[in-house]
Design a protein around this motif. Structure first.
Motif, mmCIF file in Angstrom:
data_model
loop_
_atom_site.group_PDB
_atom_site.id
_atom_site.type_symbol
_atom_site.label_atom_id
_atom_site.label_comp_id
_atom_site.label_asym_id
_atom_site.label_seq_id
_atom_site.Cartn_x
_atom_site.Cartn_y
_atom_site.Cartn_z
ATOM 1 N N ASP A 62 0.847 -1.192 0.000
ATOM 2 C CA ASP A 62 0.000 0.000 0.000
ATOM 3 C C ASP A 62 0.884 1.244 0.000
ATOM 4 N N PRO A 63 0.640 2.196 -0.921
ATOM 5 C CA PRO A 63 1.518 3.384 -1.012
ATOM 6 C C PRO A 63 1.545 4.217 0.265
ATOM 7 N N TYR A 64 0.419 4.278 0.991
ATOM 8 C CA TYR A 64 0.402 5.061 2.223
ATOM 9 C C TYR A 64 1.191 4.359 3.332
ATOM 10 N N TYR A 65 1.194 3.041 3.322
ATOM 11 C CA TYR A 65 2.000 2.282 4.290
ATOM 12 C C TYR A 65 3.485 2.553 4.053
ATOM 13 N N LYS A 66 3.899 2.505 2.796
ATOM 14 C CA LYS A 66 5.309 2.749 2.469
ATOM 15 C C LYS A 66 5.732 4.155 2.901
ATOM 16 N N GLU A 67 4.890 5.126 2.566
ATOM 17 C CA GLU A 67 5.247 6.512 2.872
ATOM 18 C C GLU A 67 5.206 6.779 4.374
ATOM 19 N N ALA A 68 4.287 6.104 5.076
ATOM 20 C CA ALA A 68 4.210 6.255 6.535
ATOM 21 C C ALA A 68 5.472 5.695 7.198
ATOM 22 N N LEU A 69 6.017 4.598 6.660
ATOM 23 C CA LEU A 69 7.283 4.048 7.168
ATOM 24 C C LEU A 69 8.398 5.086 7.041
ATOM 25 N N TYR A 70 8.478 5.684 5.862
ATOM 26 C CA TYR A 70 9.537 6.672 5.605
ATOM 27 C C TYR A 70 9.388 7.889 6.511
ATOM 28 N N LEU A 71 8.151 8.406 6.627
ATOM 29 C CA LEU A 71 7.946 9.604 7.434
ATOM 30 C C LEU A 71 8.198 9.305 8.913
ATOM 31 N N THR A 72 7.836 8.094 9.376
ATOM 32 C CA THR A 72 8.120 7.720 10.768
ATOM 33 C C THR A 72 9.622 7.701 11.015
ATOM 34 N N GLY A 73 10.375 7.185 10.038
ATOM 35 C CA GLY A 73 11.833 7.216 10.148
ATOM 36 C C GLY A 73 12.366 8.632 10.237
ATOM 37 N N GLN A 74 11.806 9.530 9.444
ATOM 38 C CA GLN A 74 12.200 10.938 9.472
ATOM 39 C C GLN A 74 11.898 11.569 10.838
ATOM 40 N N ILE A 75 10.735 11.204 11.371
ATOM 41 C CA ILE A 75 10.346 11.755 12.677
ATOM 42 C C ILE A 75 11.355 11.344 13.749
ATOM 43 N N TYR A 76 11.682 10.046 13.799
ATOM 44 C CA TYR A 76 12.641 9.574 14.797
ATOM 45 C C TYR A 76 14.038 10.166 14.567
ATOM 46 N N TRP A 77 14.406 10.343 13.320
ATOM 47 C CA TRP A 77 15.720 10.936 12.999
ATOM 48 C C TRP A 77 15.814 12.346 13.572
ATOM 49 N N ASN A 78 14.749 13.108 13.429
ATOM 50 C CA ASN A 78 14.761 14.480 13.926
ATOM 51 C C ASN A 78 14.487 14.572 15.424
ATOM 52 N N ARG A 79 14.054 13.472 16.004
ATOM 53 C CA ARG A 79 13.936 13.403 17.467
ATOM 54 C C ARG A 79 15.215 12.853 18.102
ATOM 55 N N GLU A 80 16.251 12.718 17.260
ATOM 56 C CA GLU A 80 17.575 12.240 17.708
ATOM 57 C C GLU A 80 17.483 10.820 18.271
ATOM 58 N N GLN A 81 16.729 9.976 17.561
ATOM 59 C CA GLN A 81 16.659 8.558 17.891
ATOM 60 C C GLN A 81 17.076 7.773 16.641
ATOM 61 N N PRO A 82 18.384 7.790 16.324
ATOM 62 C CA PRO A 82 18.885 7.238 15.053
ATOM 63 C C PRO A 82 18.638 5.754 14.876
ATOM 64 N N ALA A 83 18.700 4.971 15.944
ATOM 65 C CA ALA A 83 18.491 3.528 15.802
ATOM 66 C C ALA A 83 17.063 3.241 15.352
ATOM 67 N N GLU A 84 16.073 3.899 15.996
ATOM 68 C CA GLU A 84 14.680 3.721 15.603
ATOM 69 C C GLU A 84 14.453 4.230 14.174
ATOM 70 N N ALA A 85 15.084 5.359 13.858
ATOM 71 C CA ALA A 85 14.948 5.927 12.520
ATOM 72 C C ALA A 85 15.454 4.956 11.464
ATOM 73 N N ALA A 86 16.641 4.374 11.717
ATOM 74 C CA ALA A 86 17.231 3.449 10.746
ATOM 75 C C ALA A 86 16.331 2.238 10.516
ATOM 76 N N ALA A 87 15.665 1.743 11.583
ATOM 77 C CA ALA A 87 14.806 0.565 11.452
ATOM 78 C C ALA A 87 13.627 0.851 10.519
ATOM 79 N N PHE A 88 12.974 2.002 10.688
ATOM 80 C CA PHE A 88 11.825 2.327 9.851
ATOM 81 C C PHE A 88 12.238 2.659 8.420
ATOM 82 N N LEU A 89 13.368 3.362 8.283
ATOM 83 C CA LEU A 89 13.845 3.721 6.944
ATOM 84 C C LEU A 89 14.284 2.479 6.172
#
Length: 542
Positions: free
Chosen positions: A461-488
């Motif tokens: 599903d395109p929204y599922y894919k994009e939600a994964l990416y945006l969640t990774g971006q959110i964690y990256w900017n919250r300075e949680q790189p490990a969580e960000a890398a998992a979603f990305l």
């Protein structure tokens, strides 16, 4: 005088079952997603959604909402119960019904559909439907040409036999008045006598007129219901090939083949139904839609000329105009004249569907495409007065406000959008982008997490894919790189290319870098919608 017996039916004009007609009998019928007398395939409809009450003696149709989750709309307004009149529109979930109450014993009741006069001097602000065509029509005689239309789709022809002069129309009208004044027994006698003539002599060249190919189609439907799809398909294919000139049968066959995913066979039947001596105009709309879905854009564009002829010359009908408008709204890649589309939109607003928002949707889309955003906003606002919970209007209003950098206004509309459709992934994703670009990362996260939970079994599903990416971006900017890398990484694995290119997954992992060393957060573009295209969708600035 005996009152004609009414036979109500609901015709689906928007939704997965679009084109389906549901006849209602005397008494109460339950409509729902999985329980009841009438089953509608729509995830936003409750299992038992609404009860329809038809009182045959009084001739009234009413409804009662059965405490459904998403409610019931009558002419765009929420209602728990009420009486339904001919021409009203009932909405359950994403399915919109046109309610028709018409006499069943006067199958060929005559209604006069007068082609609009030549626009030699149109009143200010008025639009003539005859302008839809690209070529001027020949000058008509002083006596206006008229066309007789019947409720039976078999009579929707455009041949010379369907033309009547004023004198003939007067005779027809008088005949109808005399017929309706007759006692019921006399009327039954007329039809019994006509039936006897058909049985004794038959129709020239049509030996199967009463029990022929169109009637045989019921056997296909019976086989399908009995769980014999191969036998049903074989019979449908045989009937299709043996009756190329039976346009009613071809229409039924086309709809059947389309449901079965046999698109080539469906295209062939829609083509036969939309051309010939007695073409069915709506078949052309369905043909173009299916051609586009099958990737046959050039052929669809060619058939647009046939549809243009029906819109210009008739026979006109609410169904034809509504279906055509929806075709243009759903398929922006179709190359058609904006001027014709605007005339069609005005005709829907003023004459053919004045109580619905379909004409306003089409007009707004044309205005957006012409970069007339301020005018489009006003049209959408007018449409929302008729259908305040219409998802298309709310979505496009939200994107229009985003394009104009009205973030507060966009957020207000998105909230209404979510109230109307709580499970809508696109609305939640847009709200997540809005929060992200305002650096409200904690506020954005619940919206993406909802999508990931709802779509976890739909990795493509395109929204599922994009939600994964945006969640990774959110964690990256919250300075949680490990969580960000998992979603990305997960976004990359399901084919979302931007996730693969994010610095959290690049060689030389920077997960230990300080915030100052990492790239600052940049505005991200939300998913594109009608006012914009993927190439020029607006960035939401911080």
């Amino acid at each position: 005088m005996d009152r004609p017996k009414l036979q109500p039916r609901l015709v689906v004009i928007e939704g997965k079952d679009k084109g389906k007609a549901i006849s209602l009998r005397n008494g109460t019928s339950i409509m729902g997603r999985s329980k009841g007398d009438v089953i509608i395939e729509d995830p936003r409809i409750s299992r038992s959604h609404v009860a329809m009450h038809f009182d045959e003696k009084v001739g009234t149709l009413s409804f009662t909402d059965l405490k459904s989750l998403n409610g019931t709309l009558l002419n765009g307004q929420p209602a728990e119960s009420g009486e339904i009149k001919d021409g009203d529109q009932l909405q359950l979930g994403n399915t919109l019904f046109d309610c028709q109450l018409r006499p069943d014993e006067w199958e060929a009741s005559i209604s006069i559909s007068v082609r609009p006069p030549e626009p030699s001097a149109p009143p200010a602000g008025e639009v003539s439907i005859s302008h839809i065509g690209s070529e001027p029509e020949p000058k008509r005689a002083s006596a206006r040409s008229t066309r007789v239309a019947t409720d039976s789709a078999a009579d929707v022809g455009d041949d010379e036999d369907s033309e009547f002069n004023e004198e003939e129309l007067t005779k027809l009208a008088k005949f109808r008045q005399l017929y309706m004044k007759m006692p019921k027994r006399a009327r039954i006698g007329i039809w019994t006598g006509a039936l006897a003539i058909f049985v004794l002599w038959g129709l020239p060249g049509k030996e199967e007129a009463l029990t022929g190919a169109s009637g045989t189609w019921s056997k296909v439907e019976a086989l399908e219901k009995q769980g014999q799809p191969d036998e049903a398909f074989a019979m449908a294919e045989e009937l299709q090939k043996a009756n190329p000139e039976d346009q009613q049968l071809q229409m039924k066959a086309a709809e059947y083949f389309e449901r079965q995913g046999r698109y080539d066979s469906a295209i062939n039947s829609y083509t036969l139904a939309s051309h010939g001596k007695n073409p069915i105009p709506v078949a052309t709309v369905k043909l173009i839609s299916l051609l586009l879905r099958s990737g046959k854009t050039d052929q669809a564009q060619e058939e647009l000329g046939t549809l243009d002829g029906f819109l210009r010359n008739g026979p006109y009908s609410k169904e034809l105009f509504t279906e055509s408008a929806q075709l243009f709204i759903d398929n922006k890649q179709l190359k058609h004249s904006p001027e014709k589309a605007l005339i069609l939109a005005k005709a829907l607003q003023k004459e053919f569907a004045p109580g619905t928002a379909i004409g306003y949707k089409l007009e707004a889309q044309v205005l957006f495409q012409e970069k007339r955003n301020d005018e489009a906003l006003a049209v959408i606002e007018a449409g929302l007065k008729l259908a305040p919970q219409d998802e298309w209007l709310l979505e496009n209003l939200a994107f229009a406000k985003l394009s104009l950098k009205d973030l507060a206004g966009a957020e207000e509309v998105i909230r209404k959008w979510l109230e109307s459709s709580p499970q809508n992934s696109k609305a939640r994703l847009v709200m997540a982008y809005l929060r992200f670009n305002e650096k409200d990362y904690a506020g954005a996260l619940p919206y993406t997490q909802f999508i990931l939970e709802a779509k976890q079994n739909e990795p493509n599903d395109p929204y599922y894919k994009e939600a994964l990416y945006l969640t990774g971006q959110i964690y990256w900017n919250r300075e949680q790189p490990a969580e960000a890398a998992a979603f990305l990484k997960r976004a990359c694995e399901v084919g979302y290319e931007p996730g693969c290119k994010h610095e959290a997954l690049q060689t030389g992992d920077r997960s230990t870098a300080t915030p100052a060393e990492r790239s600052p957060a940049e505005p991200i573009t939300p998913p594109a919608s009608a006012p914009t295209t993927p190439e020029n969708s607006p960035e939401v600035t911080q």
